[in-house]
Design a protein around this motif. Sequence first.
Motif, short mmCIF file in Angstrom:
data_model
loop_
_atom_site.label_atom_id
_atom_site.label_comp_id
_atom_site.label_asym_id
_atom_site.label_seq_id
_atom_site.Cartn_x
_atom_site.Cartn_y
_atom_site.Cartn_z
N ALA A 73 0.53 -1.02 0.29
CA ALA A 73 0.36 -0.08 -0.16
C ALA A 73 0.50 0.97 -0.40
N VAL A 74 1.91 1.31 0.79
CA VAL A 74 2.92 2.68 1.08
C VAL A 74 3.81 2.67 -0.85
N ASP A 75 4.13 3.83 -1.00
CA ASP A 75 4.71 3.77 -2.21
C ASP A 75 6.03 4.58 -1.93
N ARG A 76 6.65 3.31 -1.12
CA ARG A 76 8.52 4.25 -0.73
C ARG A 76 9.32 3.02 -0.96
N PRO A 77 10.30 2.90 -1.67
CA PRO A 77 11.71 1.95 -1.29
C PRO A 77 11.38 0.98 -0.44
N TRP A 78 11.49 1.60 0.76
CA TRP A 78 11.42 0.23 1.96
C TRP A 78 10.36 -0.06 1.62
N ALA A 79 9.08 0.37 1.56
CA ALA A 79 8.13 -0.91 1.01
C ALA A 79 7.61 -1.85 0.83
N ARG A 80 8.63 -1.91 -0.48
CA ARG A 80 9.21 -2.88 -1.63
C ARG A 80 9.36 -3.86 -1.20
N SER A 81 10.60 -3.56 -0.16
CA SER A 81 10.80 -4.72 0.27
C SER A 81 10.57 -5.48 1.29
N VAL A 82 9.50 -4.39 2.18
CA VAL A 82 8.67 -5.40 2.77
C VAL A 82 7.74 -6.00 2.41
N ALA A 83 7.26 -5.69 1.59
CA ALA A 83 5.83 -6.17 0.43
C ALA A 83 7.07 -7.66 -0.09
N TRP A 84 8.05 -7.92 -0.24
CA TRP A 84 8.87 -8.43 -0.59
C TRP A 84 9.19 -10.48 0.23
N VAL A 85 9.53 -9.74 1.16
CA VAL A 85 9.82 -10.36 1.86
C VAL A 85 8.29 -11.10 2.60
N ALA A 86 7.54 -10.16 3.14
CA ALA A 86 6.00 -10.28 3.43
C ALA A 86 5.50 -11.31 2.57
N VAL A 87 5.23 -11.27 1.49
CA VAL A 87 4.80 -11.55 0.19
C VAL A 87 5.19 -13.97 -0.12
N GLY A 88 6.79 -13.27 0.50
CA GLY A 88 7.99 -14.87 -0.07
C GLY A 88 7.49 -15.71 1.56
N VAL A 89 7.36 -15.39 2.59
CA VAL A 89 7.41 -15.41 3.65
C VAL A 89 6.05 -16.83 3.69
N GLU A 90 4.89 -15.23 2.98
CA GLU A 90 3.54 -16.40 2.38
C GLU A 90 3.74 -17.06 2.01
N ALA A 91 4.42 -17.55 1.17
CA ALA A 91 4.22 -18.22 -0.07
C ALA A 91 5.05 -19.48 0.91
N VAL A 92 5.83 -19.43 1.22
CA VAL A 92 6.64 -20.40 2.11
C VAL A 92 5.24 -20.52 2.63
N GLY A 93 5.39 -19.94 3.67
CA GLY A 93 4.37 -20.44 4.88
C GLY A 93 3.12 -21.58 4.83
N VAL A 94 2.29 -21.08 3.60
CA VAL A 94 1.26 -21.94 3.17
C VAL A 94 1.67 -23.22 1.75
N LEU A 95 2.61 -23.13 1.79
CA LEU A 95 3.10 -24.29 1.28
C LEU A 95 3.57 -25.25 2.06
N VAL A 96 4.62 -24.84 3.33
CA VAL A 96 5.47 -26.02 4.52
C VAL A 96 4.19 -26.27 5.15
N VAL A 97 3.31 -25.31 5.74
CA VAL A 97 2.28 -25.07 6.68
C VAL A 97 0.28 -26.44 6.33
N GLY A 98 0.54 -25.98 4.84
CA GLY A 98 -0.28 -27.07 4.08
C GLY A 98 0.66 -28.71 3.72
N THR A 99 1.60 -28.28 3.81
CA THR A 99 1.79 -30.06 3.72
C THR A 99 1.55 -30.50 4.23
N LEU A 100 2.15 -29.76 5.58
CA LEU A 100 2.49 -30.65 6.99
C LEU A 100 1.17 -30.90 7.41
#
Length: 149
Positions: A73-100
């Motif tokens: 939602a935020v248009d600042r350089p740091w926000a894009r990094s936060v989004a990449w990390v959060a969405v990446g963690v989400e992707a790994v989390g849903v795959l790992v937790v879903g499988t387990l």
Amino acid sequence: MSPSGASPPPSRSASPTATGPGRVLVAVYGLFAIAATGRSVLQLTTQASEAPLPYALSALAALVYVGATVGLAVDRPWARSVAWVAVGVEAVGVLVVGTLSLADPVLFPDDTVWSGYGRGYGFLPLLLPAVGLWWLARTRPSSGTPTRR
């Protein structure tokens, strides 16, 4: 130059993440942030001893969704990094937790947002990080293009 003599702010070759279809993505992440936060607070305050792992993972999911919402939602350089990390963690989390959760249901006596790949949420938790990562890549500023601070 503008009539006042000041030059306009530098433009980006890609659009910010919260524009156009990104607004829908931000809204969905915001909805998931609210839902996961409410669910985890309720579970941890009333039933924490019954299923501590799933309820702690619900709290983690809530933090991830809040981070993704803010990052997108935020248009600042740091926000894009936060989004990449959060969405990446989400992707790994849903795959790992879903499988387990499917491989060893005893680990998950109660559902989390990511259990069964988000089965309880219409599998949106499985689809959402794919869309989020695609949108972040699509709206990435080109190298050498100045960004706002």
